[in-house]
Design a protein around this motif. Structure first.
Motif, PDB file in Angstrom:
ATOM      1  N   LEU A 100      -3.802   1.173  -4.745  1.00  0.00           N
ATOM      2  CA  LEU A 100      -3.263   0.144  -5.627  1.00  0.00           C
ATOM      3  C   LEU A 100      -3.899  -1.222  -5.360  1.00  0.00           C
ATOM      4  O   LEU A 100      -4.034  -2.027  -6.268  1.00  0.00           O
ATOM      5  N   VAL A 101      -4.337  -1.457  -4.136  1.00  0.00           N
ATOM      6  CA  VAL A 101      -4.926  -2.755  -3.776  1.00  0.00           C
ATOM      7  C   VAL A 101      -6.184  -3.065  -4.586  1.00  0.00           C
ATOM      8  O   VAL A 101      -6.610  -4.212  -4.637  1.00  0.00           O
ATOM      9  N   HIS A 102      -6.773  -2.076  -5.229  1.00  0.00           N
ATOM     10  CA  HIS A 102      -7.988  -2.291  -6.014  1.00  0.00           C
ATOM     11  C   HIS A 102      -7.704  -2.819  -7.420  1.00  0.00           C
ATOM     12  O   HIS A 102      -8.635  -3.152  -8.151  1.00  0.00           O
ATOM     13  N   VAL A 103      -6.439  -2.867  -7.795  1.00  0.00           N
ATOM     14  CA  VAL A 103      -6.044  -3.357  -9.112  1.00  0.00           C
ATOM     15  C   VAL A 103      -5.301  -4.670  -8.915  1.00  0.00           C
ATOM     16  O   VAL A 103      -4.455  -4.788  -8.035  1.00  0.00           O
ATOM     17  N   ALA A 104      -5.630  -5.667  -9.712  1.00  0.00           N
ATOM     18  CA  ALA A 104      -4.960  -6.962  -9.604  1.00  0.00           C
ATOM     19  C   ALA A 104      -3.458  -6.779  -9.843  1.00  0.00           C
ATOM     20  O   ALA A 104      -3.043  -5.942 -10.655  1.00  0.00           O
ATOM     21  N   PRO A 105      -2.620  -7.531  -9.157  1.00  0.00           N
ATOM     22  CA  PRO A 105      -1.168  -7.380  -9.279  1.00  0.00           C
ATOM     23  C   PRO A 105      -0.648  -7.417 -10.718  1.00  0.00           C
ATOM     24  O   PRO A 105       0.198  -6.580 -11.086  1.00  0.00           O
ATOM     25  N   LYS A 106      -1.141  -8.348 -11.522  1.00  0.00           N
ATOM     26  CA  LYS A 106      -0.648  -8.456 -12.899  1.00  0.00           C
ATOM     27  C   LYS A 106      -0.936  -7.168 -13.681  1.00  0.00           C
ATOM     28  O   LYS A 106      -0.077  -6.653 -14.397  1.00  0.00           O
ATOM     29  N   ALA A 163       7.440  -2.565  -9.707  1.00  0.00           N
ATOM     30  CA  ALA A 163       6.950  -3.470 -10.758  1.00  0.00           C
ATOM     31  C   ALA A 163       7.695  -4.807 -10.690  1.00  0.00           C
ATOM     32  O   ALA A 163       7.085  -5.869 -10.845  1.00  0.00           O
ATOM     33  N   LYS A 164       8.994  -4.758 -10.448  1.00  0.00           N
ATOM     34  CA  LYS A 164       9.801  -5.980 -10.343  1.00  0.00           C
ATOM     35  C   LYS A 164       9.356  -6.813  -9.136  1.00  0.00           C
ATOM     36  O   LYS A 164       9.240  -8.040  -9.225  1.00  0.00           O
ATOM     37  N   GLN A 165       9.095  -6.173  -8.012  1.00  0.00           N
ATOM     38  CA  GLN A 165       8.636  -6.881  -6.813  1.00  0.00           C
ATOM     39  C   GLN A 165       7.282  -7.540  -7.041  1.00  0.00           C
ATOM     40  O   GLN A 165       7.019  -8.630  -6.530  1.00  0.00           O
ATOM     41  N   ILE A 166       6.418  -6.898  -7.806  1.00  0.00           N
ATOM     42  CA  ILE A 166       5.126  -7.509  -8.129  1.00  0.00           C
ATOM     43  C   ILE A 166       5.359  -8.704  -9.055  1.00  0.00           C
ATOM     44  O   ILE A 166       4.768  -9.763  -8.863  1.00  0.00           O
ATOM     45  N   GLU A 167       6.238  -8.539 -10.031  1.00  0.00           N
ATOM     46  CA  GLU A 167       6.527  -9.621 -10.982  1.00  0.00           C
ATOM     47  C   GLU A 167       7.086 -10.860 -10.280  1.00  0.00           C
ATOM     48  O   GLU A 167       6.702 -11.991 -10.586  1.00  0.00           O
ATOM     49  N   THR A 168       7.979 -10.657  -9.322  1.00  0.00           N
ATOM     50  CA  THR A 168       8.606 -11.792  -8.623  1.00  0.00           C
ATOM     51  C   THR A 168       7.713 -12.373  -7.532  1.00  0.00           C
ATOM     52  O   THR A 168       8.029 -13.427  -6.985  1.00  0.00           O
ATOM     53  N   GLY A 169       6.630 -11.670  -7.186  1.00  0.00           N
ATOM     54  CA  GLY A 169       5.743 -12.149  -6.131  1.00  0.00           C
ATOM     55  C   GLY A 169       6.145 -11.655  -4.752  1.00  0.00           C
ATOM     56  O   GLY A 169       5.489 -11.967  -3.764  1.00  0.00           O
ATOM     57  N   GLU A 170       7.233 -10.889  -4.678  1.00  0.00           N
ATOM     58  CA  GLU A 170       7.655 -10.321  -3.391  1.00  0.00           C
ATOM     59  C   GLU A 170       6.561  -9.416  -2.828  1.00  0.00           C
ATOM     60  O   GLU A 170       6.359  -9.336  -1.627  1.00  0.00           O
ATOM     61  N   ASN A 172       2.524  -8.963  -3.284  1.00  0.00           N
ATOM     62  CA  ASN A 172       1.367  -9.628  -3.872  1.00  0.00           C
ATOM     63  C   ASN A 172       0.148  -9.340  -3.004  1.00  0.00           C
ATOM     64  O   ASN A 172       0.271  -9.106  -1.803  1.00  0.00           O
ATOM     65  N   TRP A 173      -1.026  -9.371  -3.593  1.00  0.00           N
ATOM     66  CA  TRP A 173      -2.263  -9.172  -2.862  1.00  0.00           C
ATOM     67  C   TRP A 173      -3.401  -9.784  -3.653  1.00  0.00           C
ATOM     68  O   TRP A 173      -3.301 -10.031  -4.838  1.00  0.00           O
ATOM     69  N   ASP A 174      -4.496 -10.036  -2.924  1.00  0.00           N
ATOM     70  CA  ASP A 174      -5.693 -10.626  -3.526  1.00  0.00           C
ATOM     71  C   ASP A 174      -6.809  -9.590  -3.396  1.00  0.00           C
ATOM     72  O   ASP A 174      -7.312  -9.342  -2.290  1.00  0.00           O
ATOM     73  N   VAL A 175      -7.169  -8.981  -4.511  1.00  0.00           N
ATOM     74  CA  VAL A 175      -8.160  -7.903  -4.510  1.00  0.00           C
ATOM     75  C   VAL A 175      -9.475  -8.374  -3.906  1.00  0.00           C
ATOM     76  O   VAL A 175     -10.062  -7.690  -3.060  1.00  0.00           O
ATOM     77  N   GLU A 176      -9.940  -9.545  -4.325  1.00  0.00           N
ATOM     78  CA  GLU A 176     -11.232 -10.044  -3.829  1.00  0.00           C
ATOM     79  C   GLU A 176     -11.209 -10.262  -2.321  1.00  0.00           C
ATOM     80  O   GLU A 176     -12.168  -9.908  -1.628  1.00  0.00           O
ATOM     81  N   GLU A 177     -10.129 -10.807  -1.800  1.00  0.00           N
ATOM     82  CA  GLU A 177     -10.016 -11.027  -0.358  1.00  0.00           C
ATOM     83  C   GLU A 177      -9.999  -9.697   0.389  1.00  0.00           C
ATOM     84  O   GLU A 177     -10.635  -9.546   1.423  1.00  0.00           O
ATOM     85  N   ILE A 178      -9.295  -8.727  -0.143  1.00  0.00           N
ATOM     86  CA  ILE A 178      -9.229  -7.404   0.492  1.00  0.00           C
ATOM     87  C   ILE A 178     -10.615  -6.765   0.510  1.00  0.00           C
ATOM     88  O   ILE A 178     -11.033  -6.194   1.522  1.00  0.00           O
ATOM     89  N   LEU A 179     -11.366  -6.879  -0.585  1.00  0.00           N
ATOM     90  CA  LEU A 179     -12.713  -6.314  -0.633  1.00  0.00           C
ATOM     91  C   LEU A 179     -13.660  -7.028   0.329  1.00  0.00           C
ATOM     92  O   LEU A 179     -14.487  -6.382   0.983  1.00  0.00           O
TER      93      LEU A 179
END
Length: 192
Positions: A100-106, A163-170, A172-179
């Motif tokens: 999942l980390v390879h897909v942007a949160p939104k 999905a709700k936790q991603i929406e609220t920001g609980e 969150n991740w940064d794909v570019e930083e992880i890569l």
């Protein structure tokens, strides 16, 4: 196949029809060709045997199979093992969660919400199908559908919450930083 033949000798076409009528084909995801392949394997293993071969009218010749004593023993042995011992069964969705980390949160949230929509429709359809036959079929013949509904409801609840936790920001991740971090670790080599 063994369980069907334990009920009564029958030909493969009737087996396939009964699997569809009982919605067992949904649980097994059995393709028509695999039924005949499975029957061949069971016959070679002496778990089933051809009882009669015949033709009705212009229909193709059909072989009626029966379960052998060894087949009945094997069926009960397998069922007892499967019922008693939980087993990890891989799923594509579980594998997707690990990446999942390879897909942007939104986008991940939107995809998970789309999955929730599909799950909800499937649940509604299965509930309707079960309701249609509940008065005509003994509950024991519906337990696999009940189990599947319970699993789908649990997946729907969990997916909605994620999905709700991603929406609220609980969550969150940064794909570019992880890569970038993964590339840095790969260039440094294994840590000892």
């Amino acid at each position: 196949m063994l369980s069907l033949l334990r009920q009564s000798p029958m030909h493969p076409y009737l087996m396939r029809r009964l699997l569809r009528e009982r919605h067992t084909d949904e649980v097994l995801e059995l393709k028509p060709g695999s039924l005949y392949h499975a029957i061949g394997r069971l016959e070679r293993a002496n778990l089933i045997a051809a009882e009669t071969r015949g033709r009705e009218g212009k229909r193709p010749e059909r072989t009626v199979y029966r379960i052998t004593p060894a087949g009945e023993e094997r069926l009960l042995e397998m069922l007892r093992q499967i019922l008693a011992v939980p087993r990890h069964e891989a799923s594509e969705f579980m594998a997707a969660m690990s990446f999942l980390v390879h897909v942007a949160p939104k986008e991940a949230r939107a995809l998970l919400e789309a999955r929730c929509g599909v799950l909800k429709r499937e649940i509604d359809e299965r509930e309707s199908a079960v309701a249609l036959v509940r008065d005509r079929v003994a509950r024991i013949h519906l337990v696999e559908s009940e189990y599947l509904l319970a699993v789908q409801r649990a997946e729907l609840d969990w997916t909605r919450e994620l999905a709700k936790q991603i929406e609220t920001g609980e969550l969150n991740w940064d794909v570019e930083e992880i890569l970038r971090e993964a590339a840095r670790e790969a260039s440094e080599g294994p840590k000892e």
